[in-house]
Design a protein around this motif. Structure first.
Motif, PDB file in Angstrom:
ATOM      1  N   ALA A   1       2.429   3.409 -11.532  1.00  0.00           N
ATOM      2  CA  ALA A   1       2.308   4.873 -11.549  1.00  0.00           C
ATOM      3  C   ALA A   1       2.771   5.437 -12.889  1.00  0.00           C
ATOM      4  O   ALA A   1       2.124   6.323 -13.450  1.00  0.00           O
ATOM      5  CB  ALA A   1       3.124   5.478 -10.409  1.00  0.00           C
TER       6      ALA A   1
ATOM      7  N   GLN B   1       1.151   4.147  -2.956  1.00  0.00           N
ATOM      8  CA  GLN B   1       0.801   5.538  -2.652  1.00  0.00           C
ATOM      9  C   GLN B   1       1.989   6.469  -2.867  1.00  0.00           C
ATOM     10  O   GLN B   1       1.823   7.588  -3.364  1.00  0.00           O
ATOM     11  CB  GLN B   1       0.259   5.660  -1.229  1.00  0.00           C
ATOM     12  CG  GLN B   1      -1.137   5.091  -1.103  1.00  0.00           C
ATOM     13  CD  GLN B   1      -1.774   5.429   0.229  1.00  0.00           C
ATOM     14  OE1 GLN B   1      -1.463   6.432   0.842  1.00  0.00           O
ATOM     15  NE2 GLN B   1      -2.694   4.589   0.657  1.00  0.00           N
ATOM     16  N   SER B   2       3.187   6.011  -2.515  1.00  0.00           N
ATOM     17  CA  SER B   2       4.383   6.829  -2.731  1.00  0.00           C
ATOM     18  C   SER B   2       4.635   7.042  -4.219  1.00  0.00           C
ATOM     19  O   SER B   2       4.999   8.138  -4.643  1.00  0.00           O
ATOM     20  CB  SER B   2       5.605   6.161  -2.095  1.00  0.00           C
ATOM     21  OG  SER B   2       5.472   6.121  -0.700  1.00  0.00           O
TER      22      SER B   2
ATOM     23  N   PHE C   1       2.441   7.011  -6.626  1.00  0.00           N
ATOM     24  CA  PHE C   1       1.380   7.825  -7.224  1.00  0.00           C
ATOM     25  C   PHE C   1       1.302   9.236  -6.619  1.00  0.00           C
ATOM     26  O   PHE C   1       0.488  10.046  -7.049  1.00  0.00           O
ATOM     27  CB  PHE C   1       0.016   7.136  -7.053  1.00  0.00           C
ATOM     28  CG  PHE C   1      -0.301   6.128  -8.117  1.00  0.00           C
ATOM     29  CD1 PHE C   1      -1.123   6.457  -9.180  1.00  0.00           C
ATOM     30  CD2 PHE C   1       0.217   4.850  -8.051  1.00  0.00           C
ATOM     31  CE1 PHE C   1      -1.424   5.535 -10.164  1.00  0.00           C
ATOM     32  CE2 PHE C   1      -0.078   3.913  -9.026  1.00  0.00           C
ATOM     33  CZ  PHE C   1      -0.901   4.253 -10.079  1.00  0.00           C
ATOM     34  N   LYS C   2       2.125   9.536  -5.631  1.00  0.00           N
ATOM     35  CA  LYS C   2       2.035  10.789  -4.883  1.00  0.00           C
ATOM     36  C   LYS C   2       2.114  12.028  -5.786  1.00  0.00           C
ATOM     37  O   LYS C   2       1.413  13.007  -5.561  1.00  0.00           O
ATOM     38  CB  LYS C   2       3.157  10.829  -3.845  1.00  0.00           C
ATOM     39  CG  LYS C   2       3.137  12.013  -2.933  1.00  0.00           C
ATOM     40  CD  LYS C   2       4.273  11.914  -1.930  1.00  0.00           C
ATOM     41  CE  LYS C   2       4.270  13.084  -0.977  1.00  0.00           C
ATOM     42  NZ  LYS C   2       5.360  12.981  -0.025  1.00  0.00           N
ATOM     43  N   GLN C   3       2.947  11.992  -6.791  1.00  0.00           N
ATOM     44  CA  GLN C   3       3.158  13.141  -7.657  1.00  0.00           C
ATOM     45  C   GLN C   3       2.134  13.233  -8.796  1.00  0.00           C
ATOM     46  O   GLN C   3       2.144  14.198  -9.552  1.00  0.00           O
ATOM     47  CB  GLN C   3       4.567  13.092  -8.258  1.00  0.00           C
ATOM     48  CG  GLN C   3       5.673  13.141  -7.220  1.00  0.00           C
ATOM     49  CD  GLN C   3       5.623  14.395  -6.374  1.00  0.00           C
ATOM     50  OE1 GLN C   3       5.363  15.488  -6.874  1.00  0.00           O
ATOM     51  NE2 GLN C   3       5.850  14.249  -5.079  1.00  0.00           N
TER      52      GLN C   3
ATOM     53  N   ASN D   1       0.833  -1.199   0.000  1.00  0.00           N
ATOM     54  CA  ASN D   1       0.000   0.000   0.000  1.00  0.00           C
ATOM     55  C   ASN D   1       0.872   1.257   0.000  1.00  0.00           C
ATOM     56  O   ASN D   1       0.663   2.185  -0.789  1.00  0.00           O
ATOM     57  CB  ASN D   1      -0.923  -0.032   1.221  1.00  0.00           C
ATOM     58  CG  ASN D   1      -1.942   1.077   1.228  1.00  0.00           C
ATOM     59  OD1 ASN D   1      -1.965   1.949   0.378  1.00  0.00           O
ATOM     60  ND2 ASN D   1      -2.791   1.060   2.230  1.00  0.00           N
ATOM     61  N   LEU D   2       1.858   1.278   0.879  1.00  0.00           N
ATOM     62  CA  LEU D   2       2.747   2.440   0.982  1.00  0.00           C
ATOM     63  C   LEU D   2       3.545   2.640  -0.302  1.00  0.00           C
ATOM     64  O   LEU D   2       3.706   3.780  -0.766  1.00  0.00           O
ATOM     65  CB  LEU D   2       3.693   2.271   2.174  1.00  0.00           C
ATOM     66  CG  LEU D   2       4.652   3.428   2.434  1.00  0.00           C
ATOM     67  CD1 LEU D   2       3.890   4.709   2.746  1.00  0.00           C
ATOM     68  CD2 LEU D   2       5.584   3.069   3.584  1.00  0.00           C
TER      69      LEU D   2
ATOM     70  N   ASN E   1       7.605  -2.590  -4.549  1.00  0.00           N
ATOM     71  CA  ASN E   1       8.037  -1.250  -4.939  1.00  0.00           C
ATOM     72  C   ASN E   1       8.143  -1.118  -6.450  1.00  0.00           C
ATOM     73  O   ASN E   1       7.705  -0.120  -7.024  1.00  0.00           O
ATOM     74  CB  ASN E   1       9.376  -0.896  -4.289  1.00  0.00           C
ATOM     75  CG  ASN E   1       9.225  -0.425  -2.874  1.00  0.00           C
ATOM     76  OD1 ASN E   1       8.215   0.148  -2.505  1.00  0.00           O
ATOM     77  ND2 ASN E   1      10.232  -0.672  -2.066  1.00  0.00           N
TER      78      ASN E   1
ATOM     79  N   SER F   1      -6.626   8.409 -12.570  1.00  0.00           N
ATOM     80  CA  SER F   1      -5.383   8.118 -11.845  1.00  0.00           C
ATOM     81  C   SER F   1      -5.673   7.549 -10.458  1.00  0.00           C
ATOM     82  O   SER F   1      -4.966   6.654  -9.994  1.00  0.00           O
ATOM     83  CB  SER F   1      -4.497   9.362 -11.749  1.00  0.00           C
ATOM     84  OG  SER F   1      -5.028  10.313 -10.865  1.00  0.00           O
ATOM     85  N   TYR F   2      -6.730   8.049  -9.801  1.00  0.00           N
ATOM     86  CA  TYR F   2      -7.081   7.488  -8.487  1.00  0.00           C
ATOM     87  C   TYR F   2      -7.628   6.064  -8.627  1.00  0.00           C
ATOM     88  O   TYR F   2      -7.365   5.205  -7.781  1.00  0.00           O
ATOM     89  CB  TYR F   2      -8.077   8.389  -7.744  1.00  0.00           C
ATOM     90  CG  TYR F   2      -7.428   9.619  -7.171  1.00  0.00           C
ATOM     91  CD1 TYR F   2      -6.324   9.519  -6.322  1.00  0.00           C
ATOM     92  CD2 TYR F   2      -7.900  10.886  -7.473  1.00  0.00           C
ATOM     93  CE1 TYR F   2      -5.721  10.642  -5.805  1.00  0.00           C
ATOM     94  CE2 TYR F   2      -7.291  12.023  -6.951  1.00  0.00           C
ATOM     95  CZ  TYR F   2      -6.205  11.890  -6.115  1.00  0.00           C
ATOM     96  OH  TYR F   2      -5.599  13.002  -5.597  1.00  0.00           O
TER      97      TYR F   2
ATOM     98  N   MET G   1      -4.648   3.959  -9.112  1.00  0.00           N
ATOM     99  CA  MET G   1      -3.933   3.779  -7.847  1.00  0.00           C
ATOM    100  C   MET G   1      -4.622   2.715  -6.991  1.00  0.00           C
ATOM    101  O   MET G   1      -3.956   1.848  -6.415  1.00  0.00           O
ATOM    102  CB  MET G   1      -3.854   5.099  -7.080  1.00  0.00           C
ATOM    103  CG  MET G   1      -3.055   4.975  -5.782  1.00  0.00           C
ATOM    104  SD  MET G   1      -2.814   6.532  -4.897  1.00  0.00           S
ATOM    105  CE  MET G   1      -4.427   6.807  -4.213  1.00  0.00           C
TER     106      MET G   1
END
Length: 192
Positions: free
Chosen positions: A158, A65-66, A68-70, A61-62, A151, A98-99, A102
């Motif tokens: 992304a 999210q990392s 897709f953060k930008q 999950n992390l 990762n 994009s969401y 994600m």
């Protein structure tokens, strides 16, 4: 036919010495190897604990999210460079996509990580059984490998989502430009 014979067969000195060696090796095995085997077996069984699966899910999950953060900032920059406002339907659609991408990537990363964790546990069980039968064991995947896999999946997801959304924005920008050009060109409207 013969005199009295003792029905009991006596061990020779060499057999007694071999028995003493075997007895000492058995003692060493029980004192040294059995505790290590029991610790290893406990570690194998701990691979199926809910905490392990939760940790893998959290890492996946992390990672996503990392990665897709930008994405919102990249979409806004892309929209602005094409003359679209962040309040446009095309931008909102790209952001929504994009969401959705994600959420799909999080689900896929968590699921693949947990499947890999389950495979790690099952391989460990197979190794426990193999050791019990005196057979060869297999290597198991480390937790670090699982995190690296998640990762890399997150980064790829992304990047693919960004490329797809930028392509959709380009298409929307082209359509808007063509519509504006048609509207502003009186010859095109009059058929000539």
């Amino acid at each position: 036919m013969g005199g009295s014979s003792d029905p009991e067969i006596k061990d020779t000195e060499a057999q007694k010495a071999l028995a003493d060696v075997a007895k000492e090796q058995w003692r060493i095995y029980n004192e040294s190897f059995i505790p290590a085997e029991n610790q290893w077996i406990a570690n194998v069984y701990s691979q199926n604990d809910a905490d392990r699966y939760n940790a893998v899910a959290g890492t996946g999950n992390l990672a996503v999210q990392s990665a897709f953060k930008q994405m919102p900032a990249q979409l806004a920059t892309g929209a602005a460079s094409r003359g679209m406002g962040v309040d446009s339907g095309a931008f909102a659609g790209g952001l929504n996509t994009s969401y959705t991408d994600m959420a799909s990537a999080i689900s896929a990363a968590v699921n693949s990580g947990q499947i890999a964790q389950q495979n790690k546990f099952m391989t460990g069980l197979g190794n426990v059984a193999a050791v019990g039968m005196g057979a060869q064991t297999q290597a198991t995947q480390s937790t670090g490998n699982l995190a690296n896999m998640q990762n890399q999946y997150a980064i790829n997801s992304a990047q693919n989502s960004a490329a797809n959304n930028m392509g959709q924005q380009n298409l929307a920008g082209t359509a808007i430009g063509m519509g504006a050009g048609y509207y502003m060109n009186p010859n095109a409207q009059n058929g000539g």
